[in-house]
Motif scaffolding. Structure first.
Motif, PDB file in Angstrom:
ATOM      1  N   PHE A 208      27.287  98.160 128.060  1.00 25.13           N
ATOM      2  CA  PHE A 208      26.720  97.980 126.889  1.00 25.13           C
ATOM      3  C   PHE A 208      27.073  96.490 126.346  1.00 25.13           C
ATOM      4  CE2 PHE A 208      30.663  99.739 125.670  1.00 25.13           C
ATOM      5  CZ  PHE A 208      31.064  99.100 124.659  1.00 25.13           C
ATOM      6  N   ASP A 224      22.254 100.215 123.724  1.00 25.36           N
ATOM      7  CA  ASP A 224      22.407 101.751 124.561  1.00 25.36           C
ATOM      8  C   ASP A 224      22.873 101.150 125.873  1.00 25.36           C
ATOM      9  OD1 ASP A 224      21.111 102.975 122.461  1.00 25.36           O
ATOM     10  OD2 ASP A 224      19.092 102.689 123.315  1.00 25.36           O
ATOM     11  N   ALA A 225      23.785 102.304 126.332  1.00 25.67           N
ATOM     12  CA  ALA A 225      24.501 101.868 127.668  1.00 25.67           C
ATOM     13  C   ALA A 225      23.767 102.088 128.845  1.00 25.67           C
ATOM     14  CB  ALA A 225      25.710 102.847 127.547  1.00 25.67           C
TER      15      ALA A 225
END
Length: 372
Positions: A208, A224-225
Motif C-alpha cells: 500500500f 487500499d492495499a
C-alpha cells in the motif's frame, strides 16, 4: 415620427447591438494552492472588427494592477511576481483566458479581462469581464494505486511497477509500504512509483502507499492495499534432439535425429553433468599404478634374461651317443678343441663382453656335470 418609425429604429438598434463582439466567462473560481487554474474569458469575432489590445488586471486591497498586456508589439507580463506563471493562448482566436500556475495565497483577488476591438471606421469598442479567484489549500486525498488489480499475479523474472496517485495542493509526497505480521508495515521507498526490475517469489506480499502534503497538517492518507503474488520459476520450453554419441568418454546430445526432432517441456532447474574434475584424479592414479606395474615387470624380465645362462643344444643320433661312451676321453677332447678353435675366432670385443664369458663358463660347467 410615427409609431411605425419608432419600432423600426428599435429593431435596428437591437440588431446593431447584437452584432458587436462580447465576452463570456464565469464570476468566481477556486484554485488549489501550489496548483494551477484557468480564468476563462472568451469571445466571438464579429465582422468588421479586429483585435486591438487584450489585458488582464488584478484588483487586490483596493489597488488595481495590470498583469498581462497583448498589443501590436507582443505579449508583456508587467508584474514581476507573475512572470513565468501566467500566459494567454496565442493561436486560439476568441480565447483570451488567463492561465495561472503555482498559485500562491496572495493571488486571491478580482481578475478583469479587457478586450478592445477596432472597427472599420477606426472606432474602438471595449469589453470587460471580472472574475473572482479564491486560492485554497487542499489536503491530499486518498491515493489510488495504478497498474494493479486488488489481486495481481505475475511470473518470476518479470518486471512490474505500481504508481500512487493523489490530488491536493502540491507538492505531494508518497511512500510505499509492505504489510508485515501483526499489523506492522515495512517502509520500502519514497516516491510515487514502486518498481521491480525482476520479480522473485519472495516479493509476494501485500503493498500500500501513503500520500501527504503541507496542507493536510501532517495527516497522511493511505490507499487500499493490493496483493502481489509471484509464481515460481516459469516453465521453459526447449527443443531437445535425441541423437546421443560419445566424445572422449562422455555422452553428448548432438541435437539431431534422423527421423524427427522431439520437442519437450522442461520444468525446474536443468541437470548439471558431473565435471571431469570429479573422476580425473582417480583415472590419473589408476594410470600411474598400471604404468608402475608394467615398468616393474619389464625390469624383472630384463634381469632374468641377463642372469639365466645360455646353452648350446646339439642334436645327436643314437650311434653318435654310443660312440661317445666307447671312446671315453677322446670325444671330450675333440669337443674342447672345437670349442677353443671357435673361441679363437671371436673378436677381442666379444672376449671382453661379460655375457660371453658367462656363456663359456656355463658350457664348461655343463660338460663337467655330464662327465665328459
Amino acid at each position: 415620427m410615427g409609431e411605425a418609425g419608432r419600432i423600426v429604429v428599435f429593431v435596428m438598434t437591437f440588431i446593431s447591438c447584437n452584432a458587436l463582439p462580447g465576452l463570456s466567462g464565469v464570476h468566481q473560481i477556486t484554485g488549489t494552492w501550489m496548483g494551477s487554474t484557468t480564468v476563462p474569458c472568451t469571445y466571438v469575432s464579429a465582422e468588421g472588427f479586429t483585435l486591438h489590445t487584450l489585458s488582464w488586471s488584478l484588483e487586490r486591497d483596493s489597488r488595481v494592477s495590470t498583469i498581462f498586456l497583448r498589443d501590436d508589439s507582443g505579449d508583456h507580463i508587467l508584474l514581476a511576481n507573475f512572470r513565468g506563471r501566467v500566459s494567454v493562448p496565442k493561436h486560439s482566436p476568441g480565447d483570451a483566458s488567463l492561465l495561472i500556475e503555482k498559485l500562491e495565497m496572495p493571488d486571491n483577488g478580482h481578475y478583469t479581462c479587457q478586450v478592445v476591438w477596432r472597427s472599420t471606421d477606426n472606432s474602438l469598442i471595449k469589453r470587460e469581464l471580472t472574475t473572482t479567484v479564491k486560492v485554497v489549500k487542499v489536503a491530499a486525498t486518498k491515493p489510488i494505486i495504478r497498474g494493479a488489480e486488488p489481486g495481481l499475479a505475475l511470473p518470476a523474472g518479470a518486471s512490474a511497477s505500481l504508481s500512487c496517485e493523489a490530488s491536493g495542493s502540491p507538492p505531494i509526497s508518497y511512500r510505499w509500504f509492505r504489510s508485515g505480521p501483526a499489523g506492522t508495515a515495512e517502509l520500502l521507498s519514497s516516491g510515487a512509483q514502486l518498481a521491480w526490475p525482476s520479480l522473485r517469489p519472495s516479493d509476494s506480499g501485500t503493498y500500500f502507499c501513503e500520500a501527504e502534503n503541507r496542507a493536510g497538517a501532517g495527516a497522511a492518507q493511505r490507499s487500499d492495499a493490493v496483493q502481489l503474488t509471484v509464481t515460481d520459476v516459469p516453465t521453459t520450453t526447449a527443443t531437445l534432439q535425441r541423437n546421443v554419441g560419445t566424445t572422449g568418454g562422455h555422452h553428448s546430445t548432438t541435437g539431431r535425429e534422423e527421423s524427427s526432432d522431439m520437442e519437450h517441456t522442461v520444468t525446474g532447474s536443468p541437470r548439471v553433468a558431473p565435471s571431469p574434475l570429479l573422476y580425473g584424479p582417480a583415472a590419473a592414479l589408476g594410470g600411474a599404478a598400471l604404468g608402475a606395474l608394467l615398468a616393474a615387470g619389464l625390469g624383472w624380465w630384463r634381469r632374468r634374461s641377463k642372469e639365466e645362462p645360455l646353452y648350446e643344444v646339439a642334436f645327436r643320433s643314437t650311434a653318435e651317443v654310443a660312440l661317445l661312451h666307447t671312446e671315453g676321453e677322446a670325444p671330450a677332447k675333440s669337443l674342447q678343441e672345437e670349442m677353443y678353435s671357435n673361441t679363437e675366432k671371436t673378436t677381442k670385443k666379444d672376449r671382453k663382453n661379460p655375457e660371453y664369458e658367462n656363456l663359456v663358463t656355463a658350457m664348461e660347467s655343463q660338460y663337467e656335470v655330464e662327465g665328459i
